[in-house]
Design a protein around this motif. Structure first.
Motif, short mmCIF file in Angstrom:
data_model
loop_
_atom_site.label_atom_id
_atom_site.label_comp_id
_atom_site.label_asym_id
_atom_site.label_seq_id
_atom_site.Cartn_x
_atom_site.Cartn_y
_atom_site.Cartn_z
N CYS A 37 -33.52 -16.10 -43.22
CA CYS A 37 -34.91 -16.24 -42.79
C CYS A 37 -35.79 -15.46 -43.75
CB CYS A 37 -35.07 -15.72 -41.36
SG CYS A 37 -36.60 -16.16 -40.56
N ILE B 154 -27.78 -7.55 -38.84
CA ILE B 154 -29.01 -7.94 -39.52
C ILE B 154 -29.08 -7.18 -40.84
CG2 ILE B 154 -31.53 -7.84 -39.48
CD1 ILE B 154 -31.40 -8.20 -36.46
N THR C 129 -36.96 -9.45 -37.04
CA THR C 129 -35.83 -8.60 -36.68
C THR C 129 -35.78 -8.40 -35.18
OG1 THR C 129 -35.88 -7.46 -38.81
CG2 THR C 129 -34.80 -6.32 -36.98
N ALA D 131 -29.13 -12.83 -40.74
CA ALA D 131 -28.78 -12.46 -39.37
C ALA D 131 -27.48 -13.16 -39.00
CB ALA D 131 -29.89 -12.87 -38.41
N PHE E 52 -34.43 -11.58 -33.51
CA PHE E 52 -32.99 -11.73 -33.68
C PHE E 52 -32.22 -10.75 -32.80
CE2 PHE E 52 -33.93 -13.42 -38.17
CZ PHE E 52 -34.01 -14.71 -37.69
N ALA F 216 -31.75 -18.55 -31.62
CA ALA F 216 -32.55 -17.66 -32.46
C ALA F 216 -33.57 -18.45 -33.27
CB ALA F 216 -31.64 -16.87 -33.40
N ALA G 29 -28.22 -11.02 -32.08
CA ALA G 29 -27.62 -11.00 -33.41
C ALA G 29 -26.63 -9.85 -33.52
CB ALA G 29 -28.70 -10.86 -34.48
#
Length: 486
Positions: free
Chosen positions: A280, A308, A297, A226, A300, A237, A305
């Motif tokens: 991650c 990704i 996801t 990310a 983030f 995050a 983010a």
């Protein structure tokens, strides 16, 4: 009064064969430092025993002759913990390199201390098992060193440090007594001396055998990379993932300087345009991984983010991790020298501490790349400098001290897994009061009443703390630099 050199060689020669004793300068030079090469010292003599009885003999001889003993594994430590004593014996355990037994039913392995970390997982892979702690130096570092420093790795958030993955240890004290600490059972009777020994940095005894807990290899693992346009958002995050009740197998952060340093070296596929990236990992069954990847996801995306990317193959996942694990050698390609720090802070202060480090870069006139185990707040700033420039060495050391003492100020600690050794002994004066340091000394004296095992490290004297205090400003807190306060 200590013995003469000839008396030492004679005493060691009665318990060791000639080829196990190194006494010439050119033979001992490779042992003058560990991975922290800022500190160097030649020992009086190096010994490389091959049997447990020989280790006992060496230790008994050293106690009789009042000789300091420093135990060394592969020498990959980064705190000067294996720095030799000029008037002492360097006890190398590299010949203790056998995996003695593997029990795939109980999921345990009995190994000698000189076995490489990665070699354990390689040996038990045929049973669908592996050893979880995976420090970046796992290709070279040894289990004995891992026990001494309580090493972790990129997967320590979910699977723990060395202390969580060792069941038993066989230890020899300075007077040659053999202790068996811990148990293969869920608990062991009496005080938990195994926990006291793990992370004791060679100050309590010499380990000759370790029983490790093994884990089933996950059916599947995937990594999310990310990207974020500032480190503050990346720090948010990290906190958001944990707050969502997700415990990833690994959660690492690298800032832009680190990714730009690593990418040409490893070609990991990092987003070098972003200010920070998070790696991650999710592992488990295919269903578990798919569900957790979707949840992470969403987290983030929710915090902002900018990109990704999920690893699509095992090869891509390994590339993502290869970049993180090769950050230290990558630093060697862009700078004549680097100084790797190791402090731990509460996760909520990640962004603020990184901002403070950026201020310190200007103050000390040195660059710093940041890579760390974001999930548990273990920072590994890499201070880049040139040891051929004397002022840069001094500034690098001062920069490192300021980072460590900042960690203490925000409620953290001066080490997460590298240990104190020589490097952080002054910061022990900041982290702990005299009463606490005296308690540490009393534990050491219980095992080593003469203070001969790895002396003059880890626990500072009152005089040393008093001298270091004179160097401080800001009411006895942070040295040499004004930084943002928290």
């Amino acid at each position: 009064m200590r013995a003469s050199f000839d008396e030492v060689l004679h005493a060691l020669g009665t318990v060791l064969p000639e080829h196990c004793i190194l006494a010439r300068e050119e033979q001992m030079r490779p042992y003058e430092c560990d991975g922290l090469s800022l500190f160097r010292e030649l020992p009086l003599v190096v010994v490389l025993p091959e049997t447990e009885a020989q280790v006992q003999g060496v230790l008994r001889a050293c106690r009789r002759l009042n000789l300091p003993v420093v135990t060394r594994g592969a020498g990959t430590g980064l705190s000067g913990g294996a720095l030799p004593h000029a008037q002492g014996v360097l006890l190398g355990m590299s010949k203790f390199n056998r995996i003695k037994a593997v029990d795939p039913i109980c999921a345990t392995a009995v190994v000698e201390p000189g076995v490489r970390n990665l070699a354990v997982s390689e040996a038990v892979a045929q049973y669908g098992l592996y050893y979880a702690p995976d420090p970046s130096s796992q290709i070279a570092c040894t289990i004995g060193g891992n026990v001494s420093e309580n090493s972790g790795g990129v997967h320590c958030l979910k699977y723990g440090l060395t202390i969580h993955n060792v069941l038993m240890a066989r230890v020899i004290t300075l007077d040659g007594e053999i202790l068996e600490l811990g148990s293969e059972a869920p608990d062991s009777p009496g005080p938990d001396l195994l926990s006291a020994y793990i992370g004791s940095e060679g100050m309590l005894g010499v380990v000759t055998e370790v029983t490790l807990r093994l884990l089933p290899k996950p059916a599947l693992a995937k990594v999310i990379m990310a990207s974020f346009d500032d480190v503050e958002t990346a720090g948010q995050a990290v906190a958001a993932v944990i707050a969502a009740g997700i415990i990833p197998a690994g959660l690492e952060m690298m800032d832009q300087r680190a990714t730009e340093m690593v990418e040409p070296f490893v070609k990991a596929g990092y987003d070098t345009a972003s200010k920070a990236i998070l790696l991650c990992e999710s592992d488990g069954t295919a269903v578990e991984v798919a569900e957790e990847i979707a949840r992470m996801t969403a987290v983030f995306e929710g915090v902002g983010a900018t990109r990704i990317q999920v690893s699509e193959t095992e090869a891509e996942r390994m590339r993502f991790w290869a970049g993180r694990k090769n950050a230290f050698p990558a630093a060697g390609r862009v700078s004549p020298d680097y100084y790797c720090m190791d402090g731990t802070i509460p996760r909520r202060h990640l962004a603020k501490v990184l901002q403070a480090i950026e201020v310190m870069e200007t103050t000390y006139g040195l660059r710093c790349a940041n890579v760390f185990h974001a999930g548990d707040g273990n920072l590994h700033p890499l201070i880049l400098f040139d040891s051929n420039v004397e002022s840069e060495v001094e500034r690098a050391e001062a920069f490192g001290a300021a980072i460590l003492e900042l960690c203490v100020e925000v409620g953290g600690t001066i080490t997460g897994e590298h240990g104190v050794g020589m490097e952080k002994i002054n910061q022990m004066c900041v982290q702990f009061g005299r009463d606490e340091l005296d308690i540490f000394l009393s534990v050491k004296r219980s095992f080593d009443p003469d203070g001969l095992l790895n002396p003059e490290k880890v626990i500072p004297t009152l005089a040393r703390c008093a001298e270091y205090g004179k160097m401080h400003v800001h009411g006895g807190k942070l040295p040499f630099v004004d930084i943002p306060r928290f």
